[in-house]
Scaffold this motif. Structure first.
Motif, PDB file in Angstrom:
ATOM      1  N   GLY A  76     117.000 -72.128 159.987  1.00  0.00           N
ATOM      2  CA  GLY A  76     118.196 -72.618 159.298  1.00  0.00           C
ATOM      3  C   GLY A  76     117.967 -73.855 158.444  1.00  0.00           C
ATOM      4  N   GLN A  77     116.697 -74.242 158.278  1.00  0.00           N
ATOM      5  CA  GLN A  77     116.408 -75.431 157.474  1.00  0.00           C
ATOM      6  C   GLN A  77     116.758 -75.193 156.003  1.00  0.00           C
ATOM      7  N   PRO A  78     117.344 -76.208 155.345  1.00  0.00           N
ATOM      8  CA  PRO A  78     117.668 -76.029 153.928  1.00  0.00           C
ATOM      9  C   PRO A  78     116.421 -76.027 153.052  1.00  0.00           C
ATOM     10  N   MET A  79     116.582 -75.513 151.830  1.00  0.00           N
ATOM     11  CA  MET A  79     115.497 -75.525 150.852  1.00  0.00           C
ATOM     12  C   MET A  79     115.325 -76.959 150.349  1.00  0.00           C
ATOM     13  N   LEU A  80     114.083 -77.317 150.073  1.00  0.00           N
ATOM     14  CA  LEU A  80     113.832 -78.682 149.619  1.00  0.00           C
ATOM     15  C   LEU A  80     113.911 -78.762 148.102  1.00  0.00           C
ATOM     16  N   TYR A  81     114.411 -79.866 147.628  1.00  0.00           N
ATOM     17  CA  TYR A  81     114.399 -80.108 146.182  1.00  0.00           C
ATOM     18  C   TYR A  81     114.302 -81.603 145.929  1.00  0.00           C
ATOM     19  N   SER A  82     113.258 -82.036 145.239  1.00  0.00           N
ATOM     20  CA  SER A  82     113.149 -83.439 144.826  1.00  0.00           C
ATOM     21  C   SER A  82     112.987 -83.458 143.318  1.00  0.00           C
ATOM     22  N   PRO A  83     114.055 -83.827 142.607  1.00  0.00           N
ATOM     23  CA  PRO A  83     113.985 -83.822 141.150  1.00  0.00           C
ATOM     24  C   PRO A  83     112.964 -84.815 140.628  1.00  0.00           C
ATOM     25  N   THR A  84     112.388 -84.496 139.492  1.00  0.00           N
ATOM     26  CA  THR A  84     111.393 -85.395 138.894  1.00  0.00           C
ATOM     27  C   THR A  84     112.028 -86.152 137.728  1.00  0.00           C
ATOM     28  N   LEU A  85     111.308 -87.176 137.276  1.00  0.00           N
ATOM     29  CA  LEU A  85     111.794 -88.034 136.196  1.00  0.00           C
ATOM     30  C   LEU A  85     112.086 -87.226 134.928  1.00  0.00           C
ATOM     31  N   ALA A  86     111.174 -86.296 134.612  1.00  0.00           N
ATOM     32  CA  ALA A  86     111.327 -85.523 133.371  1.00  0.00           C
ATOM     33  C   ALA A  86     112.669 -84.788 133.350  1.00  0.00           C
ATOM     34  N   GLU A  87     113.091 -84.259 134.509  1.00  0.00           N
ATOM     35  CA  GLU A  87     114.367 -83.542 134.574  1.00  0.00           C
ATOM     36  C   GLU A  87     115.533 -84.474 134.260  1.00  0.00           C
ATOM     37  N   PHE A  88     115.474 -85.691 134.831  1.00  0.00           N
ATOM     38  CA  PHE A  88     116.541 -86.666 134.565  1.00  0.00           C
ATOM     39  C   PHE A  88     116.549 -87.049 133.085  1.00  0.00           C
ATOM     40  N   LEU A  89     115.337 -87.239 132.526  1.00  0.00           N
ATOM     41  CA  LEU A  89     115.247 -87.651 131.121  1.00  0.00           C
ATOM     42  C   LEU A  89     115.883 -86.601 130.213  1.00  0.00           C
ATOM     43  N   LEU A  90     115.644 -85.330 130.533  1.00  0.00           N
ATOM     44  CA  LEU A  90     116.262 -84.269 129.736  1.00  0.00           C
ATOM     45  C   LEU A  90     117.789 -84.359 129.820  1.00  0.00           C
ATOM     46  N   GLY A  91     118.296 -84.521 131.038  1.00  0.00           N
ATOM     47  CA  GLY A  91     119.748 -84.602 131.231  1.00  0.00           C
ATOM     48  C   GLY A  91     120.356 -85.801 130.516  1.00  0.00           C
ATOM     49  N   ILE A  92     119.707 -86.958 130.664  1.00  0.00           N
ATOM     50  CA  ILE A  92     120.226 -88.176 130.023  1.00  0.00           C
ATOM     51  C   ILE A  92     120.152 -88.028 128.500  1.00  0.00           C
ATOM     52  N   ALA A 109     116.456 -92.920 120.207  1.00  0.00           N
ATOM     53  CA  ALA A 109     115.245 -93.126 121.009  1.00  0.00           C
ATOM     54  C   ALA A 109     115.365 -92.392 122.347  1.00  0.00           C
ATOM     55  N   ILE A 110     116.563 -92.461 122.935  1.00  0.00           N
ATOM     56  CA  ILE A 110     116.755 -91.750 124.220  1.00  0.00           C
ATOM     57  C   ILE A 110     116.601 -90.244 124.017  1.00  0.00           C
ATOM     58  N   VAL A 111     117.169 -89.745 122.916  1.00  0.00           N
ATOM     59  CA  VAL A 111     117.034 -88.311 122.616  1.00  0.00           C
ATOM     60  C   VAL A 111     115.557 -87.967 122.398  1.00  0.00           C
ATOM     61  N   ALA A 112     114.826 -88.866 121.708  1.00  0.00           N
ATOM     62  CA  ALA A 112     113.406 -88.605 121.453  1.00  0.00           C
ATOM     63  C   ALA A 112     112.609 -88.580 122.752  1.00  0.00           C
ATOM     64  N   ILE A 113     112.945 -89.498 123.659  1.00  0.00           N
ATOM     65  CA  ILE A 113     112.250 -89.511 124.963  1.00  0.00           C
ATOM     66  C   ILE A 113     112.536 -88.201 125.701  1.00  0.00           C
ATOM     67  N   ALA A 114     113.796 -87.758 125.627  1.00  0.00           N
ATOM     68  CA  ALA A 114     114.149 -86.480 126.253  1.00  0.00           C
ATOM     69  C   ALA A 114     113.354 -85.345 125.620  1.00  0.00           C
ATOM     70  N   GLY A 115     113.170 -85.433 124.300  1.00  0.00           N
ATOM     71  CA  GLY A 115     112.365 -84.430 123.610  1.00  0.00           C
ATOM     72  C   GLY A 115     110.940 -84.412 124.150  1.00  0.00           C
ATOM     73  N   GLY A 116     110.406 -85.604 124.401  1.00  0.00           N
ATOM     74  CA  GLY A 116     109.070 -85.708 124.993  1.00  0.00           C
ATOM     75  C   GLY A 116     109.034 -85.061 126.371  1.00  0.00           C
ATOM     76  N   ALA A 117     110.099 -85.305 127.145  1.00  0.00           N
ATOM     77  CA  ALA A 117     110.175 -84.720 128.498  1.00  0.00           C
ATOM     78  C   ALA A 117     110.215 -83.197 128.412  1.00  0.00           C
ATOM     79  N   VAL A 118     110.952 -82.680 127.431  1.00  0.00           N
ATOM     80  CA  VAL A 118     111.022 -81.221 127.257  1.00  0.00           C
ATOM     81  C   VAL A 118     109.637 -80.676 126.924  1.00  0.00           C
TER      82      VAL A 118
END
Lengths: 253, 407
Positions: free
Chosen positions: B355-371, B25-34
């Motif tokens: 000298g300000q750093p680049m911004l990055y705020s990861p989204t849920l879909a990215e985490f779902l793919l990784g998990i 199911a987790i893999v399937a959710i990741a598939g949905g995120a992809v």
């Protein structure tokens, strides 16, 4: 099949051929008449190396004419923000081939303005790292992306020391025939290659610069305006320490 | 030391299928995120033209690095002839393959054009370390598969050691290649350092072993198999040494950078002013990933417990993710040094103004793919140990310890 019908087809082919000749001929003529560039059927050669000299003294504060011209020439103004996107995030995701940068000297406080784009290195790091060879350098010095074999891994964007590349983050509804683009590929300034290959010898940014801050031309031709200007004024490469032998040079930074 | 017998994972069917269902199911959710990310394009992620590699790369690189490290346990048994590690080898090799498969799946599914995978297999630029890695990864899978076969098939016993040595050498080259993805990037201040390649190798030792320990202990626990103190002690000491080695490389990397003025701004960013990156460096990479596990495994009483070993391995893994985040994202967030001696005060393309750093705020879909990648690793591993004889029946001291004497 009846004889009349065959006749009709023959007539149709004849007319089409004639119409095609009339339509294509001026283009063919344009190619054959162009002085520097090779006809499109022949590969480009290293007889020419396209390059640029940018005089930062002439580049005016707040002026973005070159950026607007590039956007129009290469259809970047047609890339719309997707519905529901966060505008501030989208600003960081939308493609840019040329950008205005304002610098302040840490010691003297002197302000410099200059446009930054792909520096068209002789030894481009983006070409080195590209796994498929999609990122490539033409014999005439133009560094560009073959969008048929770009897999969208973005390693070239990691490797470019000039942050010159953009990834297409969204579907593009409208695009120009000479600058096709698709979601999921990387792209960057290509010195308006469509112009050069059609025998023109200016880029959109150079043409748009009212202040004559940009000189473009053949670095291999000692008589070209860019070679003459490079001979006359001291110039630098950005990140010269990397020894990439850039095609874009700057004076008065 | 008795002869080791191996058997399939014998947990009850409902439990096994239940686990597969949850992981599936987790893999399937990741598939949905992809599907969501690929269908819309990367604008739905937090990745931008400034931070081009995001959370999927953090997961993918962690898993790929851990994959080669997971093989270490088998290598110690085969290439270095340590008898006590021999029964541990099969699971070690299996994890090496499944971790690599999970990592590569995440990496490939984050491509802008994942459908063009075939192009990546047919068009090669041999100056690209990415292209070499495609060969290194595929070769690794093939060699380790043969290694497993030779470990399991008695007829192949004469060839078992050479293949084991080859797999060991291959894994060293592979992780060197993974580290070189960053080490070869001349453009960015945080990369472009040869030490990154061996540092990735040593990190792989630690992460791979930590994953191995957790999977081994879980698989044994639920199946009622025994792990004696002799094995636990070996694994724990090894984990301690690897965590300490990661700490040493971290120290050398930053001290070298701190010596040269050109890197001071980058070091200030990571060590002091970088916000999330500074926090993850000190709390995640250094404390949770290195000092805490070292403290646990060498603690006189805590180190001897099963819970202590599990805590230490978990800490190494969490610290590993923090490390990857600091390296992959932190390295991109720090603005590139294009104009030494000058400050960019305005830019039309986010060049690190003032000298300000680049911004990055990861989204849920990215985490779902990784998990999903992590779930895929476990799914494949569980199927593997259920179908084939990867697990020794027992690792009790009586069976596993060559110096065991009845007291």
């Amino acid at each position: 099949m009846s004889r009349e019908k065959q006749q009709g087809r023959r007539e149709f082919l004849k007319t089409s051929a004639a119409a095609a000749a009339v339509t294509i001929a001026p283009g063919v003529m344009l190619h054959t008449l162009s002085a520097d560039a090779a006809p499109r059927t022949e590969p480009v050669t290293d007889k020419v190396r396209w390059g640029m000299l940018i005089d930062a003294n002439k580049c005016a504060d707040g002026c973005t004419e070159c950026v607007a011209a590039c956007d129009k020439e290469n259809g970047l103004d047609l890339v719309d923000m997707p519905e529901g996107a966060d505008p501030s995030l989208w600003e960081r995701q939308r493609p840019r081939w040329i950008r205005q940068v304002k610098l302040k000297d840490n010691l003297s406080g002197r302000i410099t303005n200059l446009p930054m784009m792909c520096q068209h290195c002789e030894e481009p790091p983006c070409v080195d790292v590209c796994p498929t060879g999609a990122s490539f350098r033409r014999a005439d010095g133009i560094v560009m992306v073959d969008r048929h074999i770009c897999i969208g891994c973005r390693y070239c964007m990691m490797a470019c020391p000039y942050k010159a590349r953009s990834f297409i983050h969204a579907e593009v509804a409208e695009k120009l025939t000479h600058t096709p683009r698709g979601k999921g590929c990387v792209e960057s300034c290509n010195f308006c290659v469509q112009r050069l290959d059609n025998g023109e010898s200016t880029t959109a940014c150079q043409e748009a610069c009212k202040h004559q801050a940009i000189v473009f031309g053949d670095l291999n031709d000692p008589d070209s305006a860019v070679s003459q200007a490079l001979k006359k004024y001291p110039s630098v490469q950005i990140r010269a320490d990397l020894k990439l032998n850039t095609g874009v040079r700057y004076s008065n930074i | 030391m008795k002869k080791t017998h191996f058997s399939e994972w014998g947990i009850e069917s409902p439990r096994y299928w239940g686990m597969l269902a949850v992981l599936g199911a987790i893999v399937a959710i990741a598939g949905g995120a992809v599907f969501y990310m690929e269908h819309n394009g990367h604008w739905v992620t937090g990745m931008t033209n400034q931070v081009v590699w995001g959370i999927p790369h953090v997961f993918a690189i962690f898993l790929i690095v851990a994959a080669s490290g997971a093989l270490n346990v088998a290598s110690i048994g085969t290439a270095f002839d340590k008898k006590i590690y021999k029964p541990l080898g099969r699971l070690s090799a299996l994890l090496a393959i499944t971790l690599l498969a999970g990592g590569l799946a995440v990496l490939v599914l984050d491509l802008g054009q994942p459908g063009r995978l075939l192009i990546a297999m047919t068009h090669y630029n041999f100056k690209s370390i990415f292209a070499w890695n495609i060969y290194l990864y595929m070769g690794f899978m093939g060699i380790v598969a043969v290694y497993i076969w030779f470990m399991m098939d008695h007829r192949m016993k004469p060839y078992y050691k050479p293949v084991g040595v080859l797999a060991f050498l291959w894994r060293l080259i592979l992780t060197t290649g993974t580290g070189s993805i960053f080490a070869f990037i001349v453009a960015r201040q945080g990369y472009d350092a040869a030490i990154l390649a061996p540092m990735f190798v040593i990190m792989s030792f630690a992460y791979g072993l930590a994953v191995y320990i957790l999977v081994l202990m879980f698989a044994f626990k639920v199946d009622g198999r025994d792990i004696g103190y002799a094995i636990q002690r070996r694994l724990k000491n090894l984990l301690g040494v690897f965590a300490a080695a990661v700490f040493y490389f971290t120290l050398v990397y930053h001290l070298t950078n701190l010596y040269g003025t050109e890197n001071h701004a980058y070091e200030a960013f990571i060590l002091r002013d970088g916000g999330i990156y500074t926090l993850l460096f000190w709390a995640g990479w250094v404390f949770v990933g290195c000092l805490l596990p070292i403290g646990i495994v060498y603690h006189p009483s805590l180190g001897k417990t099963r819970g202590g070993l599990i805590a230490a391995a978990t800490a190494v893994i969490l610290g590993g993710f923090a490390t990857m985040y600091v390296i992959v994202i932190g390295g991109q967030a720090f603005p590139m040094a294009m104009f030494p001696g000058k400050t960019i005060v305005a830019s039309g393309f986010f060049d690190g103004v003032n000298g300000q750093p680049m911004l990055y705020s990861p989204t849920l879909a990215e985490f779902l793919l990784g998990i999903g990648g992590v779930a895929l690793v476990l799914l494949l591993t569980f199927i593997g140990i259920r179908m084939l004889r990867f697990l020794p029946n027992s690792l009790s001291d009586e069976v596993a310890d060559p110096h065991y004497t009845k007291s």
